[in-house]
Design a protein around this motif. Structure first.
Motif, PDB file in Angstrom:
ATOM      1  N   ASN A  50       0.804  -1.219   0.000  1.00 30.34           N
ATOM      2  CA  ASN A  50       0.000   0.000   0.000  1.00 30.34           C
ATOM      3  C   ASN A  50       0.835   1.267   0.000  1.00 30.34           C
ATOM      4  O   ASN A  50       0.479   2.243  -0.662  1.00 30.34           O
ATOM      5  N   ASP A 115       0.802  -7.682 -10.978  1.00 28.78           N
ATOM      6  CA  ASP A 115      -0.520  -7.998 -10.427  1.00 28.78           C
ATOM      7  C   ASP A 115      -0.373  -8.483  -8.986  1.00 28.78           C
ATOM      8  O   ASP A 115      -0.283  -9.677  -8.707  1.00 28.78           O
ATOM      9  N   LEU A 117      -2.449  -8.556  -6.512  1.00 27.65           N
ATOM     10  CA  LEU A 117      -3.522  -9.413  -6.006  1.00 27.65           C
ATOM     11  C   LEU A 117      -3.282 -10.862  -6.406  1.00 27.65           C
ATOM     12  O   LEU A 117      -3.454 -11.771  -5.588  1.00 27.65           O
ATOM     13  N   GLU A 139      -7.531  -7.965  -1.150  1.00 26.22           N
ATOM     14  CA  GLU A 139      -7.783  -6.906  -2.124  1.00 26.22           C
ATOM     15  C   GLU A 139      -7.285  -5.560  -1.595  1.00 26.22           C
ATOM     16  O   GLU A 139      -6.676  -4.792  -2.331  1.00 26.22           O
ATOM     17  N   TYR A 140      -7.525  -5.299  -0.320  1.00 22.70           N
ATOM     18  CA  TYR A 140      -7.044  -4.064   0.296  1.00 22.70           C
ATOM     19  C   TYR A 140      -5.517  -4.024   0.285  1.00 22.70           C
ATOM     20  O   TYR A 140      -4.914  -3.026  -0.109  1.00 22.70           O
ATOM     21  N   CYS A 141      -4.898  -5.102   0.714  1.00 24.31           N
ATOM     22  CA  CYS A 141      -3.436  -5.157   0.824  1.00 24.31           C
ATOM     23  C   CYS A 141      -2.739  -5.138  -0.535  1.00 24.31           C
ATOM     24  O   CYS A 141      -1.577  -4.747  -0.629  1.00 24.31           O
ATOM     25  N   ALA A 142      -3.425  -5.537  -1.586  1.00 24.71           N
ATOM     26  CA  ALA A 142      -2.832  -5.583  -2.926  1.00 24.71           C
ATOM     27  C   ALA A 142      -2.888  -4.247  -3.652  1.00 24.71           C
ATOM     28  O   ALA A 142      -2.329  -4.112  -4.739  1.00 24.71           O
ATOM     29  N   ALA A 143      -3.514  -3.254  -3.051  1.00 21.91           N
ATOM     30  CA  ALA A 143      -3.672  -1.949  -3.708  1.00 21.91           C
ATOM     31  C   ALA A 143      -2.345  -1.190  -3.654  1.00 21.91           C
ATOM     32  O   ALA A 143      -2.075  -0.421  -2.727  1.00 21.91           O
ATOM     33  N   LEU A 144      -1.513  -1.410  -4.672  1.00 23.37           N
ATOM     34  CA  LEU A 144      -0.194  -0.783  -4.742  1.00 23.37           C
ATOM     35  C   LEU A 144      -0.299   0.734  -4.678  1.00 23.37           C
ATOM     36  O   LEU A 144      -1.130   1.345  -5.360  1.00 23.37           O
ATOM     37  N   ASP A 145       0.538   1.335  -3.831  1.00 26.69           N
ATOM     38  CA  ASP A 145       0.667   2.789  -3.735  1.00 26.69           C
ATOM     39  C   ASP A 145      -0.638   3.509  -3.401  1.00 26.69           C
ATOM     40  O   ASP A 145      -0.853   4.650  -3.793  1.00 26.69           O
ATOM     41  N   SER A 146      -1.496   2.854  -2.646  1.00 23.15           N
ATOM     42  CA  SER A 146      -2.782   3.461  -2.302  1.00 23.15           C
ATOM     43  C   SER A 146      -2.708   4.337  -1.054  1.00 23.15           C
ATOM     44  O   SER A 146      -3.663   5.047  -0.745  1.00 23.15           O
ATOM     45  N   ARG A 147      -1.589   4.314  -0.356  1.00 25.53           N
ATOM     46  CA  ARG A 147      -1.413   5.104   0.861  1.00 25.53           C
ATOM     47  C   ARG A 147      -0.105   5.893   0.770  1.00 25.53           C
ATOM     48  O   ARG A 147       0.851   5.450   0.145  1.00 25.53           O
TER      49      ARG A 147
END
Length: 161
Positions: A50, A115, A117, A139-147
């Motif tokens: 993330n 990918d 996820l 799905e949450y943890c796989a969101a690259l660069d989301s934070r």
């Protein structure tokens, strides 16, 4: 959650309403040991898929960066090695300075592709989470660069500046 604890280690449980303004005491099977092992380093930063880009930017000027993958239940874990490899990939301007472990993490990240996820779904822990109804966590943890938060260890606690 384990008896005596308020939460499981699901990131979806750590909502702003549940944790804002509070000090969180957390322990994991391997992460706690990994942090203890490096706690005397000049900087210790928690990285995930993330916040990968934010962490890479935070350490890109550091003269030396050591990536520690905590693993799971005393063993290597694909998701940690993948994340470590992606971080090294973003920082590796001189790959000849890498040790074997860094080169292996780079190979894992390169072979696994972008990918995240799919990588998590194939990992031991990912399959276990799916089987027990925690697919949304993957799905949450796989969101690259989301934070953009960069938790840094300061006086035995991770804080976000």
């Amino acid at each position: 959650p384990i008896e005596g604890f308020d939460f499981f280690n699901s990131p979806l449980e750590f909502t702003a309403a549940a944790v804002e303004g509070k000090t969180i005491i957390m322990t994991t099977t391997n992460g706690t040991r990994a942090v203890a092992a490096v706690s005397k380093a000049p900087r210790v930063i928690a990285c995930s898929l993330n916040n990968l880009g934010a962490v890479a930017r935070a350490v890109e000027r550091d003269r030396r960066v050591t990536v520690v993958c905590s693993g799971s239940s005393g063993s290597i874990s694909m998701e940690d090695l993948y994340c470590g490899g992606l971080l090294i990939e973003r920082l590796a301007d001189r790959p000849e300075r890498l040790g074997d472990a860094g080169r292996i993490a780079l190979m894992v990240a390169g072979a696994a592709g972008a990918d995240a996820l799919a990588v998590l779904e194939r990992s031991d822990r990912g399959r276990e989470l799916i089987e027990t109804g925690y697919r949304a966590d993957l799905e949450y943890c796989a969101a690259l660069d989301s934070r953009v938060m960069v938790p840094e260890l300061r006086e035995e606690a991770f804080v976000v500046a």
